[in-house]
Design an enzyme around this catalytic site. Sequence first.
Site, short mmCIF file in Angstrom:
data_model
loop_
_atom_site.label_atom_id
_atom_site.label_comp_id
_atom_site.label_asym_id
_atom_site.label_seq_id
_atom_site.Cartn_x
_atom_site.Cartn_y
_atom_site.Cartn_z
N GLU A 16 -2.72 -15.43 7.95
CA GLU A 16 -3.11 -15.99 6.61
C GLU A 16 -2.71 -14.88 5.46
O GLU A 16 -2.48 -13.73 5.66
CB GLU A 16 -4.66 -15.90 6.61
N HIS A 53 -9.93 -20.94 4.50
CA HIS A 53 -10.82 -19.65 4.86
C HIS A 53 -12.07 -19.86 4.00
O HIS A 53 -12.38 -18.80 3.18
CB HIS A 53 -10.16 -18.40 4.86
#
Length: 527
Positions: free
Chosen positions: A262, A280
Amino acid sequence: MTKPKVLISDKMDPNAARIFEERGCDVDVITGETPEQLKARIGEYDGLAIRSSTTVTAEILEAATNLKVIGRAGIGVDNVDIPAASGKGVVVMNTPFGNSITTAEHAIALIMAVARQIPAANARTQAGEWPKSDFMGVEVTGKTLGLIGAGNIGSIVASRALGLKMKVVAFDPFLTEDRAVEMGVEKADLDTLLSRADFITLHTPLTDETRNILSAENLAKTKKGVRIVNCARGGLIDEAALKEGLDSGHIAGAALDVFAKEPAKESPLFGTPNFICTPHLGASTTEAQVNVALQVAEQMADYLVNGGVTNALNMPSLSAEEAPKLKPYMALAEKLGSLVSQLAHGNLTEITIERSGAAAELNGKPIEGAVLAGFMRRYSDTVNMVNAPYLAKERGLQVRSVRFEGEGVYHTLLRVTVATSAGPRSVAGTLFGENAPRLVEIFGIGIEADLDGHMLYVVNQDAPGFIGRMGGLLGQHDINIGTFHLGRREAGGEAIVLLSVDQPIPAEVIDQAGKLEGVKLVKALSF
């Protein structure tokens, strides 16, 4: 008396600053600074309150000459160099439970979205189509939800799923039958869950034990048409295998809020039919942001003003008088807890901690917390001596502490015993020279060893030539042996070897060691 001074370096609910001030701290809110600007400024502060934007490096900590505590409003502390903070004597705190409801609700939302293909239907409808016949969903009522991880967030997801009239099957190494009944779920092993679940949702941290828990092999064990949701940690699912399952149609749908890497700017999963993703967002609600901001302010202010320690990742709850005497015992306790956790398998639901001799005279709570922290570290990336007892209770782990005032063979002794399906399994240790932790027994076999770094545990038949074969194998793979310790029940009977090495032992070497003549079991250990 000078007030403690706190810097809030990331955007946070304004009430956090108010709490600091009300509890006797001076506070500055300065966000968006570069690492160089923060490094130049940090020396004047006692506390630093952050979220995910500020990265606290060793260089910044070196400049933090007055810093006493770092508080992370949230659970993840990947942006804090915890070893460097510990070396500087800086306590690192987080707020591990402030996002629980929000993350659980996001998982439920993704379950519904993947069941009814809502994002794809929305996109095509807004594009001017009316593709009603292309989106045949499924009901969740009556379906089986496989819950991997039944801790705080997982238990909330279970309660919401039960409210949706789903059946819930849960896999968690620490879930007891009593706790499962209390939650209203069925406890099962992982293979059973995989074979029965219509939906699978993950709520476990990323550790060596859980990494790729949904591997290609385990995804193949799922029933055709399964739908998978992950709002926990990237890396729990083999993303390439997930795409193959979606492409083949074996997996009917998947929804990820987290990725192995990420920010996930690109992924082979992007554009895959029946795949949903969010960036997220598990903790992204107004309520959660307020909760974690207020909690971190309360915790930090309590520490700076009163010395109270809550949710610290690198410090137990200790008084100034107890700390020097307890420190070596806690080091021993954590190592024993870690050892028995790594060696004893199955559903471990009961642990007994015995203190005898000099250890019986000490405060047992920090020792108990240290044992549990070591014991549960395989399954949690946020466990510490402060929150380990809470996590153990949450999972229904039965903890017994026993003290014996008299001395035995050793002037001081700690013993940790776990109940397994094969019977009790215990390890014991003492202190040499009052401060050197030393293992003295494994599963009833006497053996003296230091527990440190990378180690290899071997159960073998006591016979001539074994030591040479084991040393030769490791030498062939350029693995240097640091220490070599032996123990046995009787001549020619069952024996154990515990050796330390200078680097992790590759899996193929473990396999080869297991095939050596006389070897019954080989296990890599890490401390």
